[in-house]
Design an enzyme around this catalytic site. Structure first.
Site, PDB file in Angstrom:
ATOM      1  N   HIS A  94     -65.559  72.858  62.372  1.00 45.22           N
ATOM      2  CA  HIS A  94     -66.409  73.640  63.278  1.00 45.22           C
ATOM      3  C   HIS A  94     -67.586  72.781  63.743  1.00 45.22           C
ATOM      4  O   HIS A  94     -68.355  72.286  62.928  1.00 45.22           O
ATOM      5  CB  HIS A  94     -66.944  74.892  62.572  1.00 45.22           C
ATOM      6  CG  HIS A  94     -65.936  75.987  62.495  1.00 45.22           C
ATOM      7  ND1 HIS A  94     -66.277  77.306  62.332  1.00 45.22           N
ATOM      8  CD2 HIS A  94     -64.585  75.962  62.586  1.00 45.22           C
ATOM      9  CE1 HIS A  94     -65.178  78.050  62.315  1.00 45.22           C
ATOM     10  NE2 HIS A  94     -64.136  77.250  62.459  1.00 45.22           N
ATOM     11  N   TYR A 106     -77.839  72.783  58.249  1.00 47.64           N
ATOM     12  CA  TYR A 106     -76.559  73.477  58.097  1.00 47.64           C
ATOM     13  C   TYR A 106     -75.420  72.489  57.817  1.00 47.64           C
ATOM     14  O   TYR A 106     -74.540  72.760  57.004  1.00 47.64           O
ATOM     15  CB  TYR A 106     -76.260  74.318  59.344  1.00 47.64           C
ATOM     16  CG  TYR A 106     -75.184  75.366  59.112  1.00 47.64           C
ATOM     17  CD1 TYR A 106     -75.475  76.531  58.408  1.00 47.64           C
ATOM     18  CD2 TYR A 106     -73.889  75.169  59.561  1.00 47.64           C
ATOM     19  CE1 TYR A 106     -74.494  77.475  58.168  1.00 47.64           C
ATOM     20  CE2 TYR A 106     -72.894  76.116  59.333  1.00 47.64           C
ATOM     21  CZ  TYR A 106     -73.212  77.267  58.631  1.00 47.64           C
ATOM     22  OH  TYR A 106     -72.236  78.206  58.382  1.00 47.64           O
ATOM     23  N   LYS A 166     -74.960  77.178  51.206  1.00 48.62           N
ATOM     24  CA  LYS A 166     -75.340  75.966  50.475  1.00 48.62           C
ATOM     25  C   LYS A 166     -74.899  75.907  49.009  1.00 48.62           C
ATOM     26  O   LYS A 166     -74.925  74.841  48.401  1.00 48.62           O
ATOM     27  CB  LYS A 166     -76.873  75.779  50.529  1.00 48.62           C
ATOM     28  CG  LYS A 166     -77.395  75.421  51.903  1.00 48.62           C
ATOM     29  CD  LYS A 166     -76.994  74.015  52.293  1.00 48.62           C
ATOM     30  CE  LYS A 166     -77.065  73.749  53.769  1.00 48.62           C
ATOM     31  NZ  LYS A 166     -75.810  73.322  54.381  1.00 48.62           N
ATOM     32  N   TYR A 191     -73.701  84.540  62.578  1.00 54.36           N
ATOM     33  CA  TYR A 191     -74.739  85.098  61.709  1.00 54.36           C
ATOM     34  C   TYR A 191     -75.523  86.079  62.576  1.00 54.36           C
ATOM     35  O   TYR A 191     -76.131  85.664  63.573  1.00 54.36           O
ATOM     36  CB  TYR A 191     -75.689  84.001  61.206  1.00 54.36           C
ATOM     37  CG  TYR A 191     -75.074  83.059  60.191  1.00 54.36           C
ATOM     38  CD1 TYR A 191     -74.228  82.028  60.583  1.00 54.36           C
ATOM     39  CD2 TYR A 191     -75.331  83.196  58.829  1.00 54.36           C
ATOM     40  CE1 TYR A 191     -73.661  81.165  59.649  1.00 54.36           C
ATOM     41  CE2 TYR A 191     -74.776  82.339  57.890  1.00 54.36           C
ATOM     42  CZ  TYR A 191     -73.944  81.325  58.313  1.00 54.36           C
ATOM     43  OH  TYR A 191     -73.388  80.478  57.379  1.00 54.36           O
TER      44      TYR A 191
END
Ligand code: RFL
Ligand code: PHB
Length: 394
Positions: free
Chosen positions: A72, A384, A297, A201
């Site tokens: 992605h 990210y 994470k 999100y």
């Protein structure tokens, strides 16, 4: 019984460390409390940073991920009824993430271990490290009704948040930092195509929502829920209805729904223990720290701990420099605290905090600024895709 590194726990941390050590010719034994099938039944993370992808390849467990994982290059934030795409690749200077489930990578690591001669004891009971503050530590456990003693040079505590390793360290030798959040995540796994090509999100007045995925035919969704909620309160129908309300209309209208194949509620927590070592015992992954899942994470931090410990164990053992290991905790914690901050910040930015109307306006203002600013998008993208690892293997 004797080994060089006794590893407690066969989650991603223990298995990855074991596999890297085995590949480097360093003897190790894994002790796991549960069965292999139980470990594989836990549905958890799904987004891998580049550093973790590289480590899995190095461990000889990356072939299926490279075939089936989805790269992605962007991620979406839904706000005010609209999707805002963050171009991870452009904003981070060329990095992306890999969508590949924790269950799958755990299976791959288990299979790689089976192909080696490294020993694993599943259903090991009463696992207990001893004399870790001496240069002759050992671990005792019971297996199939028999008592064992495993002598070793080092102990890696890879046994998760509720494991025995952290509890072995005297209370006055460590400090715990913790934040518990007043809401949870209700997660659903379903064999339906993902709602969008990339993750979403969503910040919504009804609460946070996340559209994630495991493959082109399997989706993973989460909605923010009350800590008092029970899974039984949430029929599939109620879940889909609530999820759709928190997403942009066009996404909700085209979303394919179906029966859930797993449904669970997870509390959200930030937690760090300092230092992450005591004598010859080293804490790795969830045994030392927890993040709320909003930044994806948790699993990735486990991998960066493993990388740091692996490099230093190699130096200690193969270059006969045990003092190298004294740096483990400080190296690991520098990266951990930055990920803790990102996860905490993303959580506060995107959830309904049931705060005052003023604070809700502050969230909106921050989102507006972040999403229209190159600097804001860069900040999110850099974190990210994952911050760089500090140590390089020689
Ligand atoms: P794990 O995966 O918890 O593995 C620890 C292993 O140690 C075993 N064990 C023991 N073995 C022997 N003796 C004992 N006394 C033992 N006590 C425990 C356990 O059975 C287990 O097999 O830790 P590890 O390897 O450090 O891996 C960390 C990751 O699993 C974790 O960070 C993530 O899954 C966190 N997490 C998520 N992270 C994300 O990035 N995205 C997510 O969506 C996400 N969802 C989650 C999560 C963690 C969850 N937990 C811990 C409840 C959802 C949940 C529900
Ligand atoms: C997941 O796919 O389970 C997932 C993805 C991203 C997150 C948390 C969970 O931030």
């Amino acid at each position: 019984m004797k080994t060089t590194v006794a590893i407690i726990g066969s989650g991603p941390s223990g298995l990855l460390l074991g596999q890297l050590l085995t590949k480097a010719g360093i003897d190790n034994v894994i002790l796991e409390a549960k069965t292999r099938d139980y470990v594989l039944s836990r549905i958890r993370a799904g987004v891998l940073e580049q550093g973790m992808v590289d480590l899995l390849r190095k461990a000889g467990a990356g072939a299926r991920m490279d075939k089936e994982g989805l790269v992605h290059e962007g991620v979406n934030i839904s706000w005010n009824g609209q999707l805002h795409r963050i171009d991870l690749k452009k904003m981070s200077g060329g990095s992306s993430v890999m969508v590949y489930g924790q269950t799958e990578l755990t299976r791959d690591l288990m299979d790689a271990r089976l192909d080696s001669s490294a020993q694993t004891f599943y259903e090991a009971q009463n696992v207990q490290p001893h004399q870790v503050d001496s240069d002759q530590p050992y671990v005792t456990f019971t297996h199939n009704g028999e008592d064992y003693r495993l002598d070793c040079d080092y102990v890696a505590g890879c046994d998760g948040f509720h494991g025995v390793s952290r509890k072995t360290i005297p209370e006055d030798k460590i400090t715990e930092f913790e934040r518990v959040y007043p809401f949870g995540w209700l997660g659903v796994l379903s064999d339906t195509p993902p709602a969008a090509e990339e993750l979403i999100y969503a910040h919504h007045p009804r609460g946070f929502a996340l559209c994630s995925q495991r493959s082109l035919t399997r989706s993973r969704y989460y909605i923010q829920c009350s800590l008092d909620d029970k899974v039984e309160d949430w029929s599939d129908e109620r879940f889909w209805e609530e999820l759709k309300k928190r997403l942009p209309e066009d996404v909700a209208n085209t979303m394919v729904t179906g029966p859930s194949i797993e449904k669970s509620i997870a509390p959200l927590r930030s937690f760090v223990v300092e230092p992450m070592q005591y004598g010859r015992l080293f804490l790795v992954g969830d045994a030392a720290h927890i993040v709320p899942p909003t930044g994806a994470k948790g699993l990735n931090l486990a991998a960066s701990d493993v990388q740091a410990l692996y490099c230093l164990l190699k130096e200690a053992i193969q270059q006969n420099n045990p003092a190298a290991l004294e740096r483990y905790s400080e190296v690991a914690l520098r990266r951990i605290w930055k990920a803790e901050q990102f996860s905490w910040w993303m959580t506060n930015l995107l959830h309904d905090l049931s705060a005052s109307p003023f604070e809700a306006k502050m969230q909106d203002a921050q989102l507006a600024h972040l999403l229209e600013s190159v600097a804001g998008q860069t900040l999110i993208a850099e974190q990210y895709v994952g911050l760089p690892y500090e140590l390089k293997e020689d």
